[in-house]
Design an enzyme around this catalytic site. Sequence first.
Site, PDB file in Angstrom:
ATOM      1  N   ARG A   1     -13.636   0.665  17.050  1.00 38.75           N
ATOM      2  CA  ARG A   1     -13.242   1.573  18.132  1.00 38.75           C
ATOM      3  C   ARG A   1     -13.811   2.971  17.890  1.00 38.75           C
ATOM      4  O   ARG A   1     -14.421   3.587  18.782  1.00 38.75           O
ATOM      5  CB  ARG A   1     -11.706   1.647  18.215  1.00 38.75           C
ATOM      6  CG  ARG A   1     -11.180   2.734  19.149  1.00 38.75           C
ATOM      7  CD  ARG A   1      -9.672   2.871  19.010  1.00 38.75           C
ATOM      8  NE  ARG A   1      -9.261   3.204  17.658  1.00 38.75           N
ATOM      9  CZ  ARG A   1      -9.278   4.424  17.134  1.00 38.75           C
ATOM     10  NH1 ARG A   1      -9.693   5.448  17.850  1.00 38.75           N
ATOM     11  NH2 ARG A   1      -8.881   4.636  15.897  1.00 38.75           N
ATOM     12  N   ARG A   2     -13.613   3.492  16.679  1.00 40.99           N
ATOM     13  CA  ARG A   2     -14.148   4.824  16.352  1.00 40.99           C
ATOM     14  C   ARG A   2     -15.666   4.805  16.368  1.00 40.99           C
ATOM     15  O   ARG A   2     -16.311   5.716  16.907  1.00 40.99           O
ATOM     16  CB  ARG A   2     -13.638   5.260  14.975  1.00 40.99           C
ATOM     17  CG  ARG A   2     -12.146   5.578  14.946  1.00 40.99           C
ATOM     18  CD  ARG A   2     -11.630   5.727  13.519  1.00 40.99           C
ATOM     19  NE  ARG A   2     -10.205   6.059  13.504  1.00 40.99           N
ATOM     20  CZ  ARG A   2      -9.393   5.778  12.491  1.00 40.99           C
ATOM     21  NH1 ARG A   2      -9.854   5.170  11.416  1.00 40.99           N
ATOM     22  NH2 ARG A   2      -8.115   6.108  12.550  1.00 40.99           N
TER      23      ARG A   2
ATOM     24  N   GLY B   1     -10.785   0.253   1.731  1.00 40.70           N
ATOM     25  CA  GLY B   1      -9.959   0.753   0.631  1.00 40.70           C
ATOM     26  C   GLY B   1      -8.824   1.608   1.154  1.00 40.70           C
ATOM     27  O   GLY B   1      -8.792   1.976   2.332  1.00 40.70           O
ATOM     28  N   ASN B   2      -7.878   1.918   0.271  1.00 37.13           N
ATOM     29  CA  ASN B   2      -6.759   2.752   0.705  1.00 37.13           C
ATOM     30  C   ASN B   2      -7.230   4.202   0.879  1.00 37.13           C
ATOM     31  O   ASN B   2      -8.385   4.535   0.605  1.00 37.13           O
ATOM     32  CB  ASN B   2      -5.576   2.642  -0.269  1.00 37.13           C
ATOM     33  CG  ASN B   2      -5.922   3.130  -1.674  1.00 37.13           C
ATOM     34  OD1 ASN B   2      -6.720   4.044  -1.849  1.00 37.13           O
ATOM     35  ND2 ASN B   2      -5.329   2.521  -2.678  1.00 37.13           N
TER      36      ASN B   2
ATOM     37  N   SER C   1     -13.466   1.196  11.580  1.00 38.42           N
ATOM     38  CA  SER C   1     -12.954   0.855  12.906  1.00 38.42           C
ATOM     39  C   SER C   1     -14.084   0.766  13.936  1.00 38.42           C
ATOM     40  O   SER C   1     -14.820   1.735  14.138  1.00 38.42           O
ATOM     41  CB  SER C   1     -11.941   1.924  13.348  1.00 38.42           C
ATOM     42  OG  SER C   1     -11.793   1.945  14.743  1.00 38.42           O
TER      43      SER C   1
ATOM     44  N   THR D   1      -8.838   5.932  -2.136  1.00 35.05           N
ATOM     45  CA  THR D   1     -10.159   5.367  -2.434  1.00 35.05           C
ATOM     46  C   THR D   1     -11.203   5.921  -1.471  1.00 35.05           C
ATOM     47  O   THR D   1     -12.307   6.306  -1.865  1.00 35.05           O
ATOM     48  CB  THR D   1     -10.127   3.825  -2.317  1.00 35.05           C
ATOM     49  OG1 THR D   1      -9.135   3.324  -3.222  1.00 35.05           O
ATOM     50  CG2 THR D   1     -11.469   3.204  -2.639  1.00 35.05           C
ATOM     51  N   ARG D   2     -10.846   5.985  -0.195  1.00 31.39           N
ATOM     52  CA  ARG D   2     -11.794   6.488   0.806  1.00 31.39           C
ATOM     53  C   ARG D   2     -12.112   7.964   0.581  1.00 31.39           C
ATOM     54  O   ARG D   2     -13.265   8.395   0.685  1.00 31.39           O
ATOM     55  CB  ARG D   2     -11.235   6.281   2.216  1.00 31.39           C
ATOM     56  CG  ARG D   2     -11.096   4.822   2.597  1.00 31.39           C
ATOM     57  CD  ARG D   2     -10.646   4.666   4.041  1.00 31.39           C
ATOM     58  NE  ARG D   2     -10.162   3.310   4.284  1.00 31.39           N
ATOM     59  CZ  ARG D   2     -10.090   2.744   5.473  1.00 31.39           C
ATOM     60  NH1 ARG D   2     -10.475   3.416   6.535  1.00 31.39           N
ATOM     61  NH2 ARG D   2      -9.632   1.525   5.619  1.00 31.39           N
TER      62      ARG D   2
ATOM     63  N   SER E   1       0.835  -1.198   0.000  1.00 34.22           N
ATOM     64  CA  SER E   1       0.000   0.000   0.000  1.00 34.22           C
ATOM     65  C   SER E   1       0.878   1.258   0.000  1.00 34.22           C
ATOM     66  O   SER E   1       2.016   1.242   0.458  1.00 34.22           O
ATOM     67  CB  SER E   1      -0.926   0.019   1.227  1.00 34.22           C
ATOM     68  OG  SER E   1      -0.212   0.406   2.384  1.00 34.22           O
TER      69      SER E   1
ATOM     70  N   CYS F   1      -7.310  -5.705  17.028  1.00 38.48           N
ATOM     71  CA  CYS F   1      -7.479  -4.332  16.527  1.00 38.48           C
ATOM     72  C   CYS F   1      -8.938  -4.022  16.204  1.00 38.48           C
ATOM     73  O   CYS F   1      -9.306  -2.887  16.019  1.00 38.48           O
ATOM     74  CB  CYS F   1      -6.594  -4.094  15.293  1.00 38.48           C
ATOM     75  SG  CYS F   1      -7.038  -5.110  13.876  1.00 38.48           S
TER      76      CYS F   1
ATOM     77  N   LYS G   1      -0.234   0.014  15.081  1.00 41.23           N
ATOM     78  CA  LYS G   1      -1.615  -0.340  15.443  1.00 41.23           C
ATOM     79  C   LYS G   1      -2.077  -1.615  14.738  1.00 41.23           C
ATOM     80  O   LYS G   1      -3.038  -2.247  15.174  1.00 41.23           O
ATOM     81  CB  LYS G   1      -2.571   0.822  15.153  1.00 41.23           C
ATOM     82  CG  LYS G   1      -2.808   1.138  13.699  1.00 41.23           C
ATOM     83  CD  LYS G   1      -3.718   2.349  13.553  1.00 41.23           C
ATOM     84  CE  LYS G   1      -3.943   2.748  12.117  1.00 41.23           C
ATOM     85  NZ  LYS G   1      -4.724   1.788  11.330  1.00 41.23           N
ATOM     86  N   ASP G   2      -1.417  -2.006  13.639  1.00 42.33           N
ATOM     87  CA  ASP G   2      -1.786  -3.236  12.920  1.00 42.33           C
ATOM     88  C   ASP G   2      -1.081  -4.478  13.468  1.00 42.33           C
ATOM     89  O   ASP G   2      -1.390  -5.594  13.060  1.00 42.33           O
ATOM     90  CB  ASP G   2      -1.430  -3.114  11.430  1.00 42.33           C
ATOM     91  CG  ASP G   2      -2.266  -2.081  10.704  1.00 42.33           C
ATOM     92  OD1 ASP G   2      -3.403  -1.827  11.148  1.00 42.33           O
ATOM     93  OD2 ASP G   2      -1.781  -1.530   9.694  1.00 42.33           O
TER      94      ASP G   2
END
Length: 322
Positions: free
Chosen positions: A140-141, A159-160, A138, A163-164, A19, A251, A89-90
């Site tokens: 969490r969010r 998406g990356n 997410s 894309t988002r 990515s 995660c 975080k990943d």
Amino acid sequence: MSSTVTTPLRTIRIGSRKSQLALVQTYWVQEQLQKHFPDRTFEVQTMSTHGDKILDVALSKIGDKGLFTKELELGMLSNDIDFAVHSLKDLPTNLPDGLVLGVVTERENPADALVVHEKHKDKQIDTLPEGAVVGTSSLRRLAQLRYHFPHLAFKDIRGNLNTRLAKLDEGEYDAIILAVAGLQRLGMGDRIHQTLPPEVSLHAVGQGALGIECRAGDTEVLELLKAIEHIPTAQRCYAERSFLRKLEGGCQVPIGVNTHLDGETLTLTGIVASVDGKQLVKDTLSGEASQAEKLGIELAERMRQQGAQEILEAIFAEIQRG
């Protein structure tokens, strides 16, 4: 007359996802190491991970253990690469046998960012109209935002980064939530409309920092990596990771954190929230930075007794039901 035979220095192979963000981060690490060790060769090798290949399913539905790391880890264990650069975080809190978190680099801003469609440029997260569609992948969010803003509508987005942002700009969403660090690293800091305060959204464990994973016994690589280690960031992230590990959350469980260092005192705040946003347990603990992991464990145990255990059990049961 005797001649000295010089053994050529080993080429160090760095593993990375393909990515755009992963490559920016990996090339940064390569550049830093090259500055410190100009006589060494550091080459980047890329591979696609499971999480990169499945873009039409919510992350929480496809399992999260090593979603963006497993292929890189297999590469290290088979000696195809020497270390891998991850968004910390990943990186799961429990690593495969034979691999270790070698170092943590200096953290970018770990906060979450609100990015809005042009028509909402005069709004903040708390003034978006009722029913406005907010995109996030997410849990969490999602859990925290549902708790604070139940009048908003939430929709999964994958998406990356490009894309988002395209989906947002085309009007599929009114706003999306992304990591400040990712936008800044890709030179897209101008898209940050609002940095969400910790009162609204505690960030992911390790967010904004890079974690470099390598073989446990590779002393040569571990020694090289020390050149780019950032101890204050590492202390904060070790506390966050031990907190997450103790709560057994991957995660894709609604667990958020915030850490602050003041001299040798480390303060850790954590939340555990239900996915529907109706329950939220939050607490804060301070201690010695040198005892970061112990601090994380202590806070997790305290929050378990305050109701976090029941929330997590309900979430795990829901995930198992599919």
